[in-house]
Scaffold this motif. Sequence first.
Motif, PDB file in Angstrom:
ATOM      1  N   LEU A  80     -23.663  26.959  98.997  1.00 33.09           N
ATOM      2  CA  LEU A  80     -23.901  26.784 100.427  1.00 33.09           C
ATOM      3  C   LEU A  80     -22.574  26.735 101.186  1.00 33.09           C
ATOM      4  O   LEU A  80     -22.419  27.377 102.235  1.00 33.09           O
ATOM      5  CB  LEU A  80     -24.685  25.493 100.680  1.00 33.09           C
ATOM      6  CG  LEU A  80     -25.039  25.162 102.130  1.00 33.09           C
ATOM      7  CD1 LEU A  80     -25.881  26.264 102.752  1.00 33.09           C
ATOM      8  CD2 LEU A  80     -25.768  23.828 102.203  1.00 33.09           C
ATOM      9  N   SER A  85     -21.038  30.242 101.223  1.00 29.08           N
ATOM     10  CA  SER A  85     -21.781  31.106 102.132  1.00 29.08           C
ATOM     11  C   SER A  85     -21.460  30.808 103.592  1.00 29.08           C
ATOM     12  O   SER A  85     -21.258  31.723 104.401  1.00 29.08           O
ATOM     13  CB  SER A  85     -23.288  30.950 101.883  1.00 29.08           C
ATOM     14  OG  SER A  85     -24.027  31.850 102.677  1.00 29.08           O
ATOM     15  N   LEU A  86     -21.382  29.523 103.931  1.00 26.84           N
ATOM     16  CA  LEU A  86     -21.035  29.134 105.305  1.00 26.84           C
ATOM     17  C   LEU A  86     -19.618  29.547 105.648  1.00 26.84           C
ATOM     18  O   LEU A  86     -19.335  30.007 106.769  1.00 26.84           O
ATOM     19  CB  LEU A  86     -21.202  27.622 105.476  1.00 26.84           C
ATOM     20  CG  LEU A  86     -22.640  27.094 105.539  1.00 26.84           C
ATOM     21  CD1 LEU A  86     -22.645  25.569 105.496  1.00 26.84           C
ATOM     22  CD2 LEU A  86     -23.340  27.594 106.798  1.00 26.84           C
ATOM     23  N   PHE A 109     -19.732  33.836 105.322  1.00 20.17           N
ATOM     24  CA  PHE A 109     -20.688  34.565 106.157  1.00 20.17           C
ATOM     25  C   PHE A 109     -21.099  33.810 107.423  1.00 20.17           C
ATOM     26  O   PHE A 109     -21.693  34.390 108.323  1.00 20.17           O
ATOM     27  CB  PHE A 109     -21.949  34.900 105.347  1.00 20.17           C
ATOM     28  CG  PHE A 109     -21.679  35.723 104.119  1.00 20.17           C
ATOM     29  CD1 PHE A 109     -21.250  37.041 104.219  1.00 20.17           C
ATOM     30  CD2 PHE A 109     -21.843  35.173 102.855  1.00 20.17           C
ATOM     31  CE1 PHE A 109     -20.996  37.801 103.084  1.00 20.17           C
ATOM     32  CE2 PHE A 109     -21.594  35.919 101.717  1.00 20.17           C
ATOM     33  CZ  PHE A 109     -21.169  37.240 101.825  1.00 20.17           C
ATOM     34  N   GLY A 110     -20.824  32.517 107.444  1.00 18.49           N
ATOM     35  CA  GLY A 110     -21.201  31.727 108.609  1.00 18.49           C
ATOM     36  C   GLY A 110     -22.678  31.417 108.681  1.00 18.49           C
ATOM     37  O   GLY A 110     -23.201  31.067 109.748  1.00 18.49           O
ATOM     38  N   ASN A 111     -23.395  31.571 107.549  1.00 22.35           N
ATOM     39  CA  ASN A 111     -24.821  31.247 107.524  1.00 22.35           C
ATOM     40  C   ASN A 111     -25.197  30.662 106.169  1.00 22.35           C
ATOM     41  O   ASN A 111     -24.345  30.529 105.282  1.00 22.35           O
ATOM     42  CB  ASN A 111     -25.677  32.488 107.838  1.00 22.35           C
ATOM     43  CG  ASN A 111     -25.395  33.639 106.887  1.00 22.35           C
ATOM     44  OD1 ASN A 111     -25.356  33.459 105.677  1.00 22.35           O
ATOM     45  ND2 ASN A 111     -25.195  34.834 107.440  1.00 22.35           N
ATOM     46  N   LEU A 112     -26.480  30.337 106.007  1.00 23.87           N
ATOM     47  CA  LEU A 112     -26.937  29.697 104.768  1.00 23.87           C
ATOM     48  C   LEU A 112     -27.135  30.686 103.630  1.00 23.87           C
ATOM     49  O   LEU A 112     -27.377  30.275 102.491  1.00 23.87           O
ATOM     50  CB  LEU A 112     -28.256  28.956 105.020  1.00 23.87           C
ATOM     51  CG  LEU A 112     -28.219  27.843 106.075  1.00 23.87           C
ATOM     52  CD1 LEU A 112     -29.599  27.205 106.197  1.00 23.87           C
ATOM     53  CD2 LEU A 112     -27.174  26.799 105.720  1.00 23.87           C
ATOM     54  N   GLY A 113     -27.045  31.981 103.920  1.00 27.79           N
ATOM     55  CA  GLY A 113     -27.233  32.996 102.890  1.00 27.79           C
ATOM     56  C   GLY A 113     -28.621  32.917 102.291  1.00 27.79           C
ATOM     57  O   GLY A 113     -29.617  32.867 103.025  1.00 27.79           O
ATOM     58  N   GLN A 114     -28.716  32.874 100.972  1.00 25.97           N
ATOM     59  CA  GLN A 114     -30.011  32.813 100.293  1.00 25.97           C
ATOM     60  C   GLN A 114     -30.383  31.393  99.888  1.00 25.97           C
ATOM     61  O   GLN A 114     -31.247  31.188  99.037  1.00 25.97           O
ATOM     62  CB  GLN A 114     -30.000  33.736  99.068  1.00 25.97           C
ATOM     63  CG  GLN A 114     -29.824  35.202  99.424  1.00 25.97           C
ATOM     64  CD  GLN A 114     -30.058  36.122  98.239  1.00 25.97           C
ATOM     65  OE1 GLN A 114     -31.124  36.140  97.647  1.00 25.97           O
ATOM     66  NE2 GLN A 114     -29.045  36.881  97.883  1.00 25.97           N
ATOM     67  N   ARG A 128     -32.347  28.341 100.716  1.00 19.48           N
ATOM     68  CA  ARG A 128     -33.462  27.928 101.560  1.00 19.48           C
ATOM     69  C   ARG A 128     -34.195  26.761 100.910  1.00 19.48           C
ATOM     70  O   ARG A 128     -33.722  26.179  99.939  1.00 19.48           O
ATOM     71  CB  ARG A 128     -34.415  29.107 101.798  1.00 19.48           C
ATOM     72  CG  ARG A 128     -33.841  30.202 102.722  1.00 19.48           C
ATOM     73  CD  ARG A 128     -34.903  31.203 103.104  1.00 19.48           C
ATOM     74  NE  ARG A 128     -36.054  30.551 103.730  1.00 19.48           N
ATOM     75  CZ  ARG A 128     -37.166  31.201 104.062  1.00 19.48           C
ATOM     76  NH1 ARG A 128     -37.279  32.506 103.833  1.00 19.48           N
ATOM     77  NH2 ARG A 128     -38.182  30.549 104.626  1.00 19.48           N
TER      78      ARG A 128
END
Length: 212
Positions: free
Chosen positions: A168, A171-172, A175-180, A182
């Motif tokens: 996590l 990814s942050l 990519f600046g997001n949660l990626g995969q 969830r």
Amino acid sequence: MKKFIIRFSLYIVGLFTLAIGIALSLRSNLGVSPVTSIPSVFSQISGKSVGTTTFLFYSICVVLQIIILKKDYKLKDLLQVGFSSVFGVFTDIALYLFQGLSVTNYLGKILLLVLSLVVVSIGLFLILTSDIVINAPEGLCIAISKKWNVAFSKVKSSFDIFCVILSLGVSLLVFGNLGQIREGTIIAALSIGRITGFIMNRYSKKLKGLYS
């Protein structure tokens, strides 16, 4: 020799079962499994297949085992590196086999996620019980369990949570997001160790009876 063939067959089946469980978790689109979260995010970064990054991650797990156990590390466990490459291939094959699997409604995704958790746990159970070569991440958990005298199921759950946090963070950062990552990833992190422990407690003696 016959007993070894049975154990080895169970091990190979366990490896492929684990790969199928990982593929199902990916196809549920509710997040990758915890151990797969690290190879998955680095696959996105590098452009390499998930199987390739899985092999690299598993190799790191082997190195960590050596560092933790030192002189207590058994040379036969170096075979984990070779079998990690086999598992990487199995992972890519399983992902190919289930590439057309698509579930659109949320209930269906939840059911697929639950199925993947059970399949992953069965795969781990077969690998651990066959006692051929431990899967590298589980080998690392066993090394930690032995070194600090903590139950395997607890170490496994903690390790899964660590994998989620690490992937996590990467990814942050990248990519600046949660990626995969969830809700399915969190559920898996909290449950796979417990499900595996439950299956082992109930069925390990019966399975060992096939080759003892």
